[in-house]
Design a protein around this motif. Structure first.
Motif, PDB file in Angstrom:
ATOM      1  N   TYR A  11       7.869  -8.558  -9.633  1.00 26.31           N
ATOM      2  CA  TYR A  11       8.226  -8.305  -8.241  1.00 26.31           C
ATOM      3  C   TYR A  11       7.262  -9.044  -7.327  1.00 26.31           C
ATOM      4  CZ  TYR A  11      10.827  -4.423 -10.278  1.00 26.31           C
ATOM      5  OH  TYR A  11      11.684  -3.663 -11.029  1.00 26.31           O
ATOM      6  N   LEU A  12       7.799  -9.594  -6.257  1.00 27.23           N
ATOM      7  CA  LEU A  12       6.979 -10.193  -5.216  1.00 27.23           C
ATOM      8  C   LEU A  12       7.053  -9.284  -3.999  1.00 27.23           C
ATOM      9  CD1 LEU A  12       7.908 -13.983  -5.359  1.00 27.23           C
ATOM     10  CD2 LEU A  12       5.744 -12.920  -6.002  1.00 27.23           C
ATOM     11  N   PHE A  13       5.925  -8.699  -3.640  1.00 23.10           N
ATOM     12  CA  PHE A  13       5.861  -7.823  -2.471  1.00 23.10           C
ATOM     13  C   PHE A  13       5.350  -8.627  -1.283  1.00 23.10           C
ATOM     14  CE2 PHE A  13       5.821  -4.813  -5.913  1.00 23.10           C
ATOM     15  CZ  PHE A  13       6.569  -3.758  -5.421  1.00 23.10           C
ATOM     16  N   GLU A  14       6.020  -8.497  -0.148  1.00 17.36           N
ATOM     17  CA  GLU A  14       5.569  -9.164   1.066  1.00 17.36           C
ATOM     18  C   GLU A  14       4.296  -8.498   1.569  1.00 17.36           C
ATOM     19  OE1 GLU A  14       8.590  -9.688   4.051  1.00 17.36           O
ATOM     20  OE2 GLU A  14      10.115 -10.062   2.528  1.00 17.36           O
ATOM     21  N   MET A  15       3.468  -9.308   2.233  1.00 23.91           N
ATOM     22  CA  MET A  15       2.226  -8.790   2.797  1.00 23.91           C
ATOM     23  C   MET A  15       2.196  -9.091   4.301  1.00 23.91           C
ATOM     24  SD  MET A  15      -0.517  -9.528  -0.294  1.00 23.91           S
ATOM     25  CE  MET A  15      -1.101 -11.004   0.384  1.00 23.91           C
ATOM     26  N   THR A  16       1.363  -8.376   5.014  1.00 24.89           N
ATOM     27  CA  THR A  16       1.299  -8.531   6.464  1.00 24.89           C
ATOM     28  C   THR A  16       0.764  -9.898   6.879  1.00 24.89           C
ATOM     29  OG1 THR A  16      -0.884  -7.488   6.504  1.00 24.89           O
ATOM     30  CG2 THR A  16       1.028  -6.063   6.894  1.00 24.89           C
ATOM     31  N   ASN A  17       0.086 -10.611   5.992  1.00 27.84           N
ATOM     32  CA  ASN A  17      -0.457 -11.925   6.318  1.00 27.84           C
ATOM     33  C   ASN A  17       0.528 -13.061   6.035  1.00 27.84           C
ATOM     34  OD1 ASN A  17      -0.492 -12.135   3.545  1.00 27.84           O
ATOM     35  ND2 ASN A  17      -2.707 -12.288   3.347  1.00 27.84           N
ATOM     36  N   GLY A  18       1.764 -12.725   5.655  1.00 27.06           N
ATOM     37  CA  GLY A  18       2.787 -13.730   5.393  1.00 27.06           C
ATOM     38  C   GLY A  18       2.852 -14.200   3.953  1.00 27.06           C
ATOM     39  N   GLN A  61       7.136 -20.241 -11.167  1.00 27.63           N
ATOM     40  CA  GLN A  61       6.488 -21.467 -10.695  1.00 27.63           C
ATOM     41  C   GLN A  61       6.942 -21.856  -9.289  1.00 27.63           C
ATOM     42  OE1 GLN A  61       4.050 -22.871 -12.443  1.00 27.63           O
ATOM     43  NE2 GLN A  61       3.681 -24.364 -10.856  1.00 27.63           N
ATOM     44  N   SER A  62       8.180 -21.563  -8.939  1.00 26.94           N
ATOM     45  CA  SER A  62       8.683 -21.944  -7.619  1.00 26.94           C
ATOM     46  C   SER A  62       8.128 -21.051  -6.508  1.00 26.94           C
ATOM     47  CB  SER A  62      10.211 -21.912  -7.608  1.00 26.94           C
ATOM     48  OG  SER A  62      10.692 -20.612  -7.854  1.00 26.94           O
ATOM     49  N   TYR A  63       7.460 -19.941  -6.852  1.00 30.14           N
ATOM     50  CA  TYR A  63       6.903 -19.032  -5.858  1.00 30.14           C
ATOM     51  C   TYR A  63       5.385 -19.143  -5.724  1.00 30.14           C
ATOM     52  CZ  TYR A  63      11.431 -16.672  -6.054  1.00 30.14           C
ATOM     53  OH  TYR A  63      12.766 -16.383  -5.993  1.00 30.14           O
ATOM     54  N   VAL A  64       4.745 -19.980  -6.498  1.00 34.61           N
ATOM     55  CA  VAL A  64       3.290 -20.056  -6.515  1.00 34.61           C
ATOM     56  C   VAL A  64       2.710 -20.319  -5.127  1.00 34.61           C
ATOM     57  CG1 VAL A  64       1.328 -21.400  -7.380  1.00 34.61           C
ATOM     58  CG2 VAL A  64       3.113 -20.648  -8.939  1.00 34.61           C
ATOM     59  N   SER A  65       3.323 -21.173  -4.350  1.00 36.02           N
ATOM     60  CA  SER A  65       2.796 -21.520  -3.021  1.00 36.02           C
ATOM     61  C   SER A  65       2.837 -20.343  -2.050  1.00 36.02           C
ATOM     62  CB  SER A  65       3.565 -22.694  -2.441  1.00 36.02           C
ATOM     63  OG  SER A  65       4.925 -22.352  -2.246  1.00 36.02           O
TER      64      SER A  65
END
Length: 68
Positions: A11-18, A61-65
């Motif tokens: 899972y990728l959780f969003e953070m307040t810093n973007g 790999q496509s989410y590393v950035s």
């Protein structure tokens, strides 16, 4: 008991810093519980716990950035 009988997901959780925080577990709640074991209260405070994306390991790999 085999670990294959209880599937886990990424899972990728969003953070307040973007940025996004990567977590792993059987559910989003389980993934957050695992993060709580590793992170401080301050680090957990910036995670938007209700905004997440379930991803496949092969697509990581496509989410590393985006990771922070």
């Amino acid at each position: 008991m085999s670990s294959f009988s209880n599937p886990h997901y990424m899972y990728l959780f969003e953070m307040t810093n973007g940025k996004k925080k990567l977590a792993y577990g059987q559910s989003p709640e389980d993934a957050l519980a695992i993060l709580r074991l590793r992170l401080t209260d301050e680090e957990m405070a910036v995670i938007l716990q209700d905004k997440f994306t379930k991803i496949k390991q092969r697509d990581l790999q496509s989410y590393v950035s985006e990771l922070g």
